[in-house]
Design a protein around this motif. Structure first.
Motif, PDB file in Angstrom:
ATOM      1  N   PHE A 196       0.764  -1.299  -0.036  1.00  0.00           N
ATOM      2  CA  PHE A 196       0.075  -0.176  -0.005  1.00  0.00           C
ATOM      3  C   PHE A 196       0.936   1.241   0.015  1.00  0.00           C
ATOM      4  O   PHE A 196       0.370   2.386  -0.413  1.00  0.00           O
ATOM      5  CB  PHE A 196      -1.064  -0.042   1.116  1.00  0.00           C
ATOM      6  CG  PHE A 196      -2.118  -1.022   1.021  1.00  0.00           C
ATOM      7  CD1 PHE A 196      -2.960  -0.736   0.004  1.00  0.00           C
ATOM      8  CD2 PHE A 196      -2.199  -2.033   1.947  1.00  0.00           C
ATOM      9  CE1 PHE A 196      -3.965  -1.837  -0.243  1.00  0.00           C
ATOM     10  CE2 PHE A 196      -3.335  -3.017   1.647  1.00  0.00           C
ATOM     11  CZ  PHE A 196      -4.088  -2.978   0.656  1.00  0.00           C
ATOM     12  N   ILE A 197       1.992   1.166   0.576  1.00  0.00           N
ATOM     13  CA  ILE A 197       3.166   2.146   0.578  1.00  0.00           C
ATOM     14  C   ILE A 197       3.284   2.535  -0.811  1.00  0.00           C
ATOM     15  O   ILE A 197       3.398   3.780  -1.636  1.00  0.00           O
ATOM     16  CB  ILE A 197       4.161   2.336   1.268  1.00  0.00           C
ATOM     17  CG1 ILE A 197       3.868   2.113   2.718  1.00  0.00           C
ATOM     18  CG2 ILE A 197       5.412   3.078   1.008  1.00  0.00           C
ATOM     19  CD1 ILE A 197       5.100   1.679   3.864  1.00  0.00           C
ATOM     20  N   MET A 198       3.708   1.515  -1.630  1.00  0.00           N
ATOM     21  CA  MET A 198       4.064   1.283  -3.302  1.00  0.00           C
ATOM     22  C   MET A 198       2.903   2.204  -4.074  1.00  0.00           C
ATOM     23  O   MET A 198       3.080   3.063  -4.764  1.00  0.00           O
ATOM     24  CB  MET A 198       4.367   0.022  -3.638  1.00  0.00           C
ATOM     25  CG  MET A 198       4.807   0.214  -5.058  1.00  0.00           C
ATOM     26  SD  MET A 198       4.823  -1.552  -5.585  1.00  0.00           S
ATOM     27  CE  MET A 198       3.155  -2.262  -5.693  1.00  0.00           C
TER      28      MET A 198
ATOM     29  N   LEU B  48      14.520  -5.392  -2.185  1.00  0.00           N
ATOM     30  CA  LEU B  48      15.882  -4.697  -3.142  1.00  0.00           C
ATOM     31  C   LEU B  48      15.250  -3.973  -4.034  1.00  0.00           C
ATOM     32  O   LEU B  48      15.919  -2.847  -4.694  1.00  0.00           O
ATOM     33  CB  LEU B  48      16.700  -6.097  -3.749  1.00  0.00           C
ATOM     34  CG  LEU B  48      17.408  -6.793  -2.779  1.00  0.00           C
ATOM     35  CD1 LEU B  48      18.027  -7.898  -3.369  1.00  0.00           C
ATOM     36  CD2 LEU B  48      18.570  -5.819  -2.011  1.00  0.00           C
ATOM     37  N   GLY B  49      14.163  -4.406  -4.669  1.00  0.00           N
ATOM     38  CA  GLY B  49      13.536  -3.435  -5.603  1.00  0.00           C
ATOM     39  C   GLY B  49      12.956  -2.175  -5.082  1.00  0.00           C
ATOM     40  O   GLY B  49      13.261  -0.984  -5.407  1.00  0.00           O
ATOM     41  N   PHE B  50      12.234  -2.082  -3.972  1.00  0.00           N
ATOM     42  CA  PHE B  50      11.933  -0.978  -3.139  1.00  0.00           C
ATOM     43  C   PHE B  50      13.428   0.232  -2.751  1.00  0.00           C
ATOM     44  O   PHE B  50      13.320   1.239  -2.806  1.00  0.00           O
ATOM     45  CB  PHE B  50      11.282  -1.216  -1.768  1.00  0.00           C
ATOM     46  CG  PHE B  50       9.781  -1.461  -2.186  1.00  0.00           C
ATOM     47  CD1 PHE B  50       8.907  -0.837  -2.870  1.00  0.00           C
ATOM     48  CD2 PHE B  50       9.252  -2.503  -1.466  1.00  0.00           C
ATOM     49  CE1 PHE B  50       7.643  -0.999  -3.260  1.00  0.00           C
ATOM     50  CE2 PHE B  50       8.014  -2.965  -1.716  1.00  0.00           C
ATOM     51  CZ  PHE B  50       7.011  -2.027  -2.569  1.00  0.00           C
ATOM     52  N   LEU B  51      14.431  -0.881  -2.508  1.00  0.00           N
ATOM     53  CA  LEU B  51      15.594  -0.204  -2.133  1.00  0.00           C
ATOM     54  C   LEU B  51      16.211   0.811  -3.487  1.00  0.00           C
ATOM     55  O   LEU B  51      16.711   1.736  -3.414  1.00  0.00           O
ATOM     56  CB  LEU B  51      16.543  -1.284  -1.889  1.00  0.00           C
ATOM     57  CG  LEU B  51      17.902  -0.337  -1.088  1.00  0.00           C
ATOM     58  CD1 LEU B  51      17.609   0.466   0.046  1.00  0.00           C
ATOM     59  CD2 LEU B  51      18.888  -1.472  -0.624  1.00  0.00           C
TER      60      LEU B  51
ATOM     61  N   GLU C  37      10.948  -3.257 -10.577  1.00  0.00           N
ATOM     62  CA  GLU C  37       9.774  -3.692 -10.739  1.00  0.00           C
ATOM     63  C   GLU C  37      10.047  -5.344 -10.969  1.00  0.00           C
ATOM     64  O   GLU C  37       9.059  -6.028 -10.342  1.00  0.00           O
ATOM     65  CB  GLU C  37       8.982  -3.132 -11.945  1.00  0.00           C
ATOM     66  CG  GLU C  37       8.725  -1.844 -11.490  1.00  0.00           C
ATOM     67  CD  GLU C  37       7.640  -1.360 -10.580  1.00  0.00           C
ATOM     68  OE1 GLU C  37       7.070  -2.435  -9.965  1.00  0.00           O
ATOM     69  OE2 GLU C  37       7.450  -0.350 -10.203  1.00  0.00           O
ATOM     70  N   ILE C  38      11.037  -5.660 -11.405  1.00  0.00           N
ATOM     71  CA  ILE C  38      10.978  -7.127 -11.603  1.00  0.00           C
ATOM     72  C   ILE C  38      11.129  -7.952 -10.205  1.00  0.00           C
ATOM     73  O   ILE C  38      10.349  -8.754  -9.974  1.00  0.00           O
ATOM     74  CB  ILE C  38      12.440  -7.517 -12.631  1.00  0.00           C
ATOM     75  CG1 ILE C  38      12.142  -7.053 -14.025  1.00  0.00           C
ATOM     76  CG2 ILE C  38      12.488  -8.985 -12.474  1.00  0.00           C
ATOM     77  CD1 ILE C  38      13.505  -7.298 -14.967  1.00  0.00           C
ATOM     78  N   GLY C  39      11.904  -7.424  -9.195  1.00  0.00           N
ATOM     79  CA  GLY C  39      11.931  -7.930  -8.036  1.00  0.00           C
ATOM     80  C   GLY C  39      10.678  -7.815  -7.277  1.00  0.00           C
ATOM     81  O   GLY C  39      10.187  -8.622  -6.679  1.00  0.00           O
TER      82      GLY C  39
ATOM     83  N   PHE D 226      10.758   2.657   3.792  1.00  0.00           N
ATOM     84  CA  PHE D 226       9.938   2.191   4.881  1.00  0.00           C
ATOM     85  C   PHE D 226       9.355   0.716   4.019  1.00  0.00           C
ATOM     86  O   PHE D 226       9.316  -0.158   5.013  1.00  0.00           O
ATOM     87  CB  PHE D 226       8.763   2.867   5.129  1.00  0.00           C
ATOM     88  CG  PHE D 226       8.997   4.196   6.098  1.00  0.00           C
ATOM     89  CD1 PHE D 226       8.986   3.730   7.538  1.00  0.00           C
ATOM     90  CD2 PHE D 226       9.252   5.476   5.943  1.00  0.00           C
ATOM     91  CE1 PHE D 226       9.021   4.558   8.745  1.00  0.00           C
ATOM     92  CE2 PHE D 226       9.585   6.399   6.802  1.00  0.00           C
ATOM     93  CZ  PHE D 226       9.540   5.850   8.167  1.00  0.00           C
ATOM     94  N   ALA D 227       8.963   0.849   3.016  1.00  0.00           N
ATOM     95  CA  ALA D 227       8.480  -0.438   2.277  1.00  0.00           C
ATOM     96  C   ALA D 227       9.692  -1.502   2.243  1.00  0.00           C
ATOM     97  O   ALA D 227       9.121  -2.436   2.567  1.00  0.00           O
ATOM     98  CB  ALA D 227       7.949   0.013   0.845  1.00  0.00           C
ATOM     99  N   ALA D 228      10.894  -1.063   1.916  1.00  0.00           N
ATOM    100  CA  ALA D 228      11.997  -2.315   1.745  1.00  0.00           C
ATOM    101  C   ALA D 228      12.102  -2.789   3.332  1.00  0.00           C
ATOM    102  O   ALA D 228      12.130  -4.031   3.339  1.00  0.00           O
ATOM    103  CB  ALA D 228      13.272  -1.620   1.284  1.00  0.00           C
ATOM    104  N   ALA D 229      11.970  -1.736   4.106  1.00  0.00           N
ATOM    105  CA  ALA D 229      12.225  -2.581   5.723  1.00  0.00           C
ATOM    106  C   ALA D 229      10.970  -3.412   6.128  1.00  0.00           C
ATOM    107  O   ALA D 229      11.273  -4.501   6.649  1.00  0.00           O
ATOM    108  CB  ALA D 229      12.158  -1.288   6.579  1.00  0.00           C
ATOM    109  N   ALA D 230       9.805  -3.164   5.675  1.00  0.00           N
ATOM    110  CA  ALA D 230       8.509  -3.821   5.810  1.00  0.00           C
ATOM    111  C   ALA D 230       8.752  -5.139   5.346  1.00  0.00           C
ATOM    112  O   ALA D 230       8.354  -6.321   5.888  1.00  0.00           O
ATOM    113  CB  ALA D 230       7.428  -3.067   5.303  1.00  0.00           C
ATOM    114  N   TRP D 231       9.176  -5.491   4.015  1.00  0.00           N
ATOM    115  CA  TRP D 231       9.285  -6.660   3.237  1.00  0.00           C
ATOM    116  C   TRP D 231      10.513  -7.333   3.990  1.00  0.00           C
ATOM    117  O   TRP D 231      10.247  -8.676   3.966  1.00  0.00           O
ATOM    118  CB  TRP D 231       9.482  -6.469   1.964  1.00  0.00           C
ATOM    119  CG  TRP D 231       8.137  -6.687   0.992  1.00  0.00           C
ATOM    120  CD1 TRP D 231       6.991  -6.609   1.807  1.00  0.00           C
ATOM    121  CD2 TRP D 231       7.918  -6.313  -0.245  1.00  0.00           C
ATOM    122  NE1 TRP D 231       5.886  -6.491   0.742  1.00  0.00           N
ATOM    123  CE2 TRP D 231       6.517  -6.472  -0.332  1.00  0.00           C
ATOM    124  CE3 TRP D 231       8.598  -6.176  -1.281  1.00  0.00           C
ATOM    125  CZ2 TRP D 231       5.752  -6.337  -1.646  1.00  0.00           C
ATOM    126  CZ3 TRP D 231       7.742  -6.117  -2.361  1.00  0.00           C
ATOM    127  CH2 TRP D 231       6.648  -6.150  -2.613  1.00  0.00           C
TER     128      TRP D 231
END
Length: 513
Positions: free
Chosen positions: A333-335, A406-409, A424-426, A491-496
């Motif tokens: 949802f962040i994304m 890694l994609g969010f990073l 986006e692939i990740g 934040f999204a990367a940390a959540a995953w």
């Protein structure tokens, strides 16, 4: 060995489904996802066309999470206890499909109604509720129809249809425009691209669900009992006994938490949408106390007592997966909320919504979202089954979540539009796994007789993160990083990453043998 004994041995496991069997079981989800994609991509446009301001949109959109939160546990409970000539789950996703198709057909007619915005908002509630009525039994349907060793493949095929439906539903207005259909209209009117897309979606949804209804035959309750399940389900008497033994303190705690949220909103001038979260906490506390009192009074089992009892008595594997689900969907949802401002501001260099650069960036976000949905469809069929055989379902999901992180990073670090496709692939691989692996694990390790209600309750951990992100995330960013939406990707990367770590606790909860 007698004939009856031999027949029992031969019938003690569900038949293995071939490719077309897997296709038929999940094809209806393709149509359902077209409906969701059309809703997600176009409803803000519809509302604004009919006169809604930007400030009105959150209140109008609250239908989506709220209806899922309410509808899915109820439909799950009912479908577990249903058996008709049409079957157990099929009556529900057929009814939902008919109602959703009707809402899609009527939505473009809103400008001709006396109160167009009210009508459109009402149609969104009907559409979202109906899509949830259809979607919830489909999750349980795969578990009903497939043997345990095919659950990963079954949910992978379903995920492929979700990705394909999202691509088709999202791209159809664009495709119509490029075929010469008008994408503009007078003030207060919807363009032909939107109207025709909704009508196409109505037909596609109905045809896809009808395909599954016609080409599949459900196993009767007697057959399901013969096949057996992961474990015996608690019966109504056991649930009522468990409820009567519960303390009322838990309900009081939920109510107190809801009131605390309301007080914080008023004292700290937080987003008013947070009041909805507080109300939901308090309402659940009241329902919990009512269910306990009914059980103590010796009242017969009912829907409320069953849902509350099943929620409080979730199997351990479901509780641990719920934590994974919570952080997984928080990142999603962040994304969905922040990708457009991040890409337009940091990659295309504009925050002016009227500028060419901003609109070029916004169009590129549509391309990026198409990529991750397309990757998810391909990964579901080509990658997840191979990985789950090699590493197991739990480790596969952890690996995919790390790839998504890694994609969010990459979104946090990179400033090149083309390079974001790699990100986006990740994310697409992780999205495919989120839609497949948790449900495959649940279907293999939950009581067959309660698969519907547990799948419905599991949706709570999809909805609550949505409400939290929509209400709390904006406030956090305002406090810590005002005007810098790129930090949401961290934040999204940390959540995953947290979700991937939480998966390590799931293996211990899965019965061995």
């Amino acid at each position: 060995m007698g004939k009856d004994g031999l027949h029992h041995m031969l019938a003690s496991e569900k038949p293995r489904q071939g490719f077309w069997g897997l296709w038929n079981i999940s094809f209806g989800f393709f149509g359902i996802q077209i409906g969701f994609a059309l809703q997600n991509a176009n409803m803000s446009r519809v509302f604004q066309t009919l006169g809604a301001s930007m400030d009105d949109l959150p209140a109008l959109w609250v239908a989506a999470p709220l209806t899922g939160l309410i509808v899915q546990p109820i439909i799950g409970h009912m479908s577990d206890r249903t058996w008709t000539r049409l079957g157990r789950r099929r009556p529900y996703f057929l009814t939902g499909a008919v109602m959703a198709a009707l809402a899609l057909f009527l939505m473009p007619l809103a400008p001709t109604i006396a109160a167009p915005l009210v009508f459109a908002a009402a149609m969104l509630w009907v559409l979202d509720a109906s899509l949830n009525v259809s979607m919830e039994p489909f999750r349980a349907f795969v578990g009903d129809m497939l043997r345990t060793d095919q659950h990963s493949a079954g949910y992978a095929v379903q995920t492929a249809f979700i990705g394909a439906g999202a691509v088709v539903g999202s791209i159809f207005p664009w495709l119509l425009e490029h075929l010469g259909v008008s994408n503009v209209a007078g003030e207060g009117a919807l363009p032909d691209t939107v109207r025709f897309s909704f009508w196409f979606g109505a037909a596609a949804l109905l045809v896809a669900v009808l395909w599954t209804v016609v080409t599949t035959r459900e196993y009767s309750p007697e057959q399901q009992a013969q096949f057996g399940g992961a474990e015996d389900a608690p019966d109504d008497a056991e649930i009522m006994q468990r409820l009567s033994a519960k303390s009322l303190t838990g309900g009081v705690g939920w109510i107190a938490a809801g009131l605390a949220v309301a007080v914080l909103v008023l004292l700290m001038d937080l987003e008013k949408e947070m009041l909805l979260l507080g109300a939901l906490l308090a309402i659940y506390g009241v329902l919990d106390m009512v269910a306990i009192r009914m059980a103590r009074a010796g009242r017969p089992p009912n829907m409320l007592s069953s849902i509350v009892g099943d929620f409080s008595g979730m199997p351990t594997v479901m509780k641990r997966l719920a934590l994974v689900q919570f952080f997984s969907w928080s990142a999603l949802f962040i994304m969905w909320i922040n990708t457009t401002p991040v890409v337009t501001q940091y990659v295309f260099g504009s925050t002016d919504t009227a500028s060419a650069a901003y609109n070029e960036g916004a169009n590129w976000v549509n391309v990026l979202f198409t990529v991750y949905n397309g990757v998810a469809a391909i990964a579901a069929l080509a990658l997840l089954p191979v990985m789950s055989r090699r590493f197991g379902q739990v480790r596969t999901h952890s690996i995919c979540l790390v790839l998504g992180a890694l994609g969010f990073l990459g979104f946090f670090i990179l400033r090149d539009a083309t390079a974001l496709i790699l990100c986006e692939i990740g994310i697409g691989i992780a999205w495919a796994s989120i839609l497949a692996m948790p449900y495959a694990i649940l279907a293999s390790n939950l009581p067959q007789a309660k698969l519907g209600i547990y799948m419905g309750l599991f949706n709570i951990f999809v909805v609550v993160p949505q409400l939290l992100v929509a209400t709390v995330m904006g406030q956090i960013m305002l406090w810590l990083f005002p005007g810098e939406p790129v930090w949401t990707m961290l934040f999204a990367a940390a959540a995953w990453i947290v979700a991937a770590l939480a998966m390590t606790r799931v293996s211990a909860a899965i019965p061995q043998g």
